[in-house]
Motif scaffolding. Structure first.
Motif, PDB file in Angstrom:
ATOM      1  N   GLY A  74       7.256  -0.278   3.178  1.00 35.19           N
ATOM      2  CA  GLY A  74       6.234  -0.026   2.733  1.00 35.19           C
ATOM      3  C   GLY A  74       5.234  -0.443   2.782  1.00 35.19           C
ATOM      4  N   GLN A  75       5.065  -1.816   3.958  1.00 35.93           N
ATOM      5  CA  GLN A  75       3.801  -2.547   4.282  1.00 35.93           C
ATOM      6  C   GLN A  75       2.759  -1.212   5.560  1.00 35.93           C
ATOM      7  N   LYS A 119       4.215  -8.126  -0.348  1.00 36.30           N
ATOM      8  CA  LYS A 119       2.123  -7.499  -0.573  1.00 36.30           C
ATOM      9  C   LYS A 119       2.563  -6.617   0.185  1.00 36.30           C
ATOM     10  N   SER A 120       1.592  -5.495  -0.930  1.00 35.96           N
ATOM     11  CA  SER A 120       0.865  -3.938  -0.396  1.00 35.96           C
ATOM     12  C   SER A 120      -0.234  -4.169   0.774  1.00 35.96           C
ATOM     13  N   GLY A 121      -0.098  -2.743   1.047  1.00 32.45           N
ATOM     14  CA  GLY A 121      -1.960  -3.052   1.503  1.00 32.45           C
ATOM     15  C   GLY A 121      -2.878  -3.905   0.983  1.00 32.45           C
ATOM     16  N   LYS A 122      -3.053  -3.427  -0.341  1.00 29.81           N
ATOM     17  CA  LYS A 122      -4.222  -3.966  -1.269  1.00 29.81           C
ATOM     18  C   LYS A 122      -4.309  -5.732  -0.914  1.00 29.81           C
ATOM     19  N   ASP A 123      -2.967  -6.271  -0.995  1.00 31.86           N
ATOM     20  CA  ASP A 123      -3.112  -7.311  -0.947  1.00 31.86           C
ATOM     21  C   ASP A 123      -3.605  -8.102  -0.107  1.00 31.86           C
TER      22      ASP A 123
END
Lengths: 588, 299
Positions: A151-152, A254-258
């Protein structure tokens, strides 16, 4: 009371013994040669001996001086320590270490740490591969696979993209693999601008051949790229491992936004440093590595590896040339020694004349009861404002054979027109050398005046007042308060200005162009003159050349490396003894 | 007037006063001499720029009958007709772009190295210290070849020069780092506690406080290209349209003879170059002094 460490004394003693020993060895080679050259006139290199002899004597003197200093310090320390022990009230304490020792032990530690780190990294990689899940295992071959499946997406795509770019670059026909494979030979087929006869086309066709220059350049870049790739690959695996552990513990990743957010927050330094370091890497580090490598090739304007001939590796041949007494009738060793000696003399004079005179001028302007302080200061500062090349070129013209100064002297009847003095050219090396030092004072004082003014104002006034009450004279005040304070604060500045002066290209090149020509060095490349510094010599070598050798870039590189060594050694020695180089955190 | 009895200490005091008056007079005289010496080249260059007869030999101090001399604006008119406006424009463009880009890069670098504590910080600084010991002259040969290879040398030297100046400007972080070090860290921490991001801390708190060093950086970055001679000469090669003022004016002096006007035109050119730079410098002098005395020494 603390015990004093004996390390500084030991270091000085050992250094002194080494220096004196080296001087002794060099002298033992020199003296028979000098005897020989006296017995057989016109022997090659006879001009050079005295310069090396002077350098050797200077080194020997420094060595003996350090030796005496070290032994004295040892004696003093041991006496002091005995006293401390006898007084029975000493406390054991880890002392601040001597800069030398710290430096070398740090280097050792760092190298050891580096290898241990690599070993650990490899062990880690193997362990991760065995214990990781299938996503992690695939990531060993397809970078970013684990990130995408977990999911990253952003990180994964970046990793994958980097891998694709790398592989494409490596396998392209004139890509990384090609450059790397050519690096050991630096090319086999020479480029031929006139070309070869092509029977099919019935005309002459230029043959590009291999281009040593590009091979060396892109070879180095490819090595950079491979290192970057290996590192990225390692990071990729490590991230997989971390992600696996985080998911196991049930926390969200951590997501891409983070990630993007952290680039302006926790990781802000990476954002800020990315561009500057990239620029330094490509436009400073890469050229320096390239030029260091050039010192081990025969790259010149004849063998330029682009249009004319190939160049190839020659090992330490160029260094041998630089230090030999006789290469094709040229004594590079003597030329180098002479220029090095003058460079050091110049740097000492240029630094200290400016330093002390600058302080004096600043003190004069700041003195109580002096009027128009601002006017004096502004007049001096104007020299900083005017671009140096204008003032330097103009002054060089002022002092030239048909320049202003000679005009005045002739008009005043001091000299006759046919006896005009060529201050900067002429055949009077001593005059030219003195002139550049004097003109450099003119250039440098305003700058020192500014710095000194700032520091002088910070000296606590009560120091002077109590000195006055004690009846200290003006000179006493200067030598016991002002000077020590200045030296303490400006120690690092003095060092940088010394090394800066060693490489002060503009002043020398724009004033004299290195001249007057030194006939003793006429065979050496670069049209050596008496006021040439190593750096201007280096430049002149790249600019001038003979028909048969071209501009010998390889010699310029050798000089560059030697300049680096000289500057590095001086900086290292001075830094380790300077009192004011403390932990930088102290300032904050 | 009645004679007054002076005590010993009063006498001594008066003696010291007289001595200091003498020494002050001497210092004043020395300062006047120094000022004259420092001003002579500039005064001469301005005067010579208005001469219209050739050769660099000048006899204006004493009226020498054998030389016919005349005054006028001829040099400035010739300057306008020559390549000089082109050189001037070149240099101005370079200076402008470099001033902006270099300031941004230097501030990024120095702020980061002053404020952040990350693993590679010390190694990075040591590495750059060592890099600085290599003579920059060495890199020129290869940089020139590379620029030539990508078509940014010779006639296209201006973008090439801008590229190189900007790319290597990260090395000059010392002075402004020294300045950032003097801004208390507690300011950052307070803002961080209040929830500001690192970027907000930089733009809202630190930069406004760092105005002197920002101006200092802009000023030095702008002034640098006006004086750069060697690298510009190397890169522009034999294409006069790509010269900057330093290379152009030097090329005049190098071909100065007894019969052409290049020497006096050089003087006129020098005046035209120096005037805006000096005015700018004098206006922003305060910041320059602050930067030099604050950051440079500590660096």
């Amino acid at each position: 009371m603390y015990k004093k460490k004996i390390v500084p004394g030991v270091v000085k003693t050992v250094l002194g013994v080494i220096l004196a020993g080296i001087s002794w060895m060099v002298a033992s080679v020199l003296v028979p040669k000098i005897k020989k050259s006296i017995l057989t006139p016109y022997h090659y290199g006879e001009d050079g001996f005295w310069i090396w002899l002077i350098l050797t004597v200077i080194f020997a003197a420094i060595g003996v001086f350090l030796l005496v200093l070290g032994i004295m310090e040892l004696v003093r320390t041991s006496q002091y320590n005995q006293k401390v022990v006898q007084s029975g009230s000493y406390i054991k304490k880890t002392h601040e270490k001597n800069g030398f020792v710290v430096f070398f032990s740090n280097i050792g530690k760092k190298i050891a740490k580096f290898f241990v780190g690599i070993g650990k990294g490899i062990a880690d990689l193997v362990k991760t591969f065995i214990h990781g899940d299938w996503k992690t295992k695939i990531s060993y071959f397809v970078m970013g696979f684990g990130n995408i499946t977990r999911g990253q997406i952003l990180r994964g795509i970046l990793f994958l993209l980097f891998e694709i770019v790398f592989i494409v670059y490596m396998v392209l026909p004139r890509g990384g693999a090609y450059w790397l494979s050519m690096l050991p030979s630096l090319g086999k087929v020479a480029p031929n601008p006139h070309g070869a006869y092509n029977e099919v086309l019935d005309q002459w066709v230029a043959t590009p051949g291999d281009q040593s220059f590009r091979i060396l350049l892109y070879g180095v870049l490819t090595i950079f790229f491979i290192i970057a790739f290996v590192y990225t690959w390692y990071v990729n695996i490590k991230q997989n491992k971390i992600a696996e552990e985080i998911l196991k513990s049930g926390k969200p990743l951590k997501s891409g936004k983070d990630d993007l957010k952290s680039l302006v927050d926790d990781q802000f330094h990476k954002t800020l440093l990315a561009l500057p370091t990239l620029g330094i890497l490509i436009f400073t580090v890469m050229p320096i590595i390239f030029m260091i490598l050039v010192a081990f090739t025969n790259y010149s304007s004849i063998n330029d590896g682009m249009n004319n001939g190939l160049f190839h590796w020659v090992g330490f041949e160029n260094f041998k040339t630089m230090f030999s007494w006789d290469v094709g009738g040229v004594n590079y060793s003597a030329t180098f020694g002479e220029i090095l000696l003058w460079t050091l003399i110049w740097a000492v004079f240029a630094t200290f004349t400016n330093y002390f005179l600058g302080i004096l001028v600043a003190m004069a302007i700041n003195k109580k009861g002096i009027h128009l302080k601002k006017v004096w200061r502004t007049i001096l500062i104007m020299t900083i404002a005017i671009p140096q090349f204008i003032s330097l070129l103009y002054i060089s013209k002022m002092f030239s054979l048909n320049g202003l100064i000679n005009g005045f002297l002739i008009d005043l009847g001091i000299i006759t027109p046919d006896k005009a003095i060529d201050f900067l050219g002429g055949n009077n090396p001593v005059l030219a050398r003195i002139m550049v030092i004097i003109i450099n004072i003119w250039i440098g004082i305003p700058y020192l005046m500014l710095i000194a003014t700032g520091i002088l104002m910070n000296i606590p006034a009560d120091l002077y007042e109590s000195a006055k009450i004690d009846g200290a004279s003006g000179w006493k005040q200067f030598s016991k308060i002002t000077l020590p304070y200045m030296l303490f604060i400006t120690g690092p500045y003095l060092l940088t200005s010394f090394t800066g002066n060693m490489n002060n290209f503009n002043v020398i090149y724009l004033l004299t162009g290195g001249g007057p020509t030194n006939p003793a060095a006429s065979g050496a490349a670069g049209n050596v003159g008496y006021t040439d510094l190593l750096i201007t010599w280096l430049f002149k070598i790249t600019q001038t050349g003979t028909a048969q050798d071209g501009s010998q870039y390889y010699l310029a590189s050798v000089i560059g490396i030697l300049v680096f060594i000289v500057v590095g050694v001086i900086s290292l020695v001075v830094y380790s003894v300077l009192p004011s180089v403390k932990n930088e955190e102290d300032f904050q | 007037m009645s004679t007054k009895e002076y005590t010993v200490s009063e006498k001594r005091h008066m003696g010291m006063k007289a001595a200091s008056r003498i020494s002050n007079t001497v210092i004043h005289i020395i300062l006047v001499i120094i000022s004259v010496i420092w001003l002579i080249p500039f005064v001469c260059i301005v005067i010579q720029s208005f001469r219209t007869e050739p050769t660099s030999m000048s006899r204006y101090l004493l009226n020498h009958p054998s030389i016919q001399y005349s005054w006028g604006f001829g040099n400035y008119i010739n300057l306008w007709k020559s390549d000089f406006p082109r050189w001037y424009l070149n240099t101005f463009i370079i200076a402008l772009v470099v001033a902006v880009v270099q300031t941004v890069i230097v501030l990024c670098m120095s702020y980061t190295l002053s404020r952040f504590r990350f693993k590679l910080r010390k190694p990075l600084m040591q590495f750059m210290l060592i890099l600085g010991m290599f003579p920059g002259m060495l890199a020129m040969i290869i940089l020139y070849q590379v620029l030539k290879d990508i078509g940014l040398a010779g006639a296209n030297a201006i973008p090439g020069l801008i590229l190189v100046y900007c790319a290597s400007s990260g090395m000059g972080y010392y002075v402004s780092k020294g300045f950032f070090d003097t801004i208390p860290k507690s300011l950052d921490e307070a803002a961080r506690v209040d929830g500001a991001t690192r970027a907000q801390v930089l733009f809202k708190i630190i930069l406004p406080l760092a105005k002197p060093i920002v101006i200092y950086t802009v000023l030095t970055a702008f002034m640098g290209p006006w004086g750069d001679f060697v690298f510009a000469k190397y890169v522009s090669g034999v294409t006069p349209s790509a010269y900057n003022v330093a290379v152009g004016l030097q090329s005049w002096l190098a071909t100065d003879t007894m019969t052409n006007n290049y020497y006096t035109m050089f003087c006129a050119g020098g005046v035209v170059v120096a005037i805006p730079v000096v005015i700018l410098f004098m206006c922003l002098q305060r910041y320059y002094v602050e930067g030099v005395t604050g950051g440079a020494v500590k660096g």
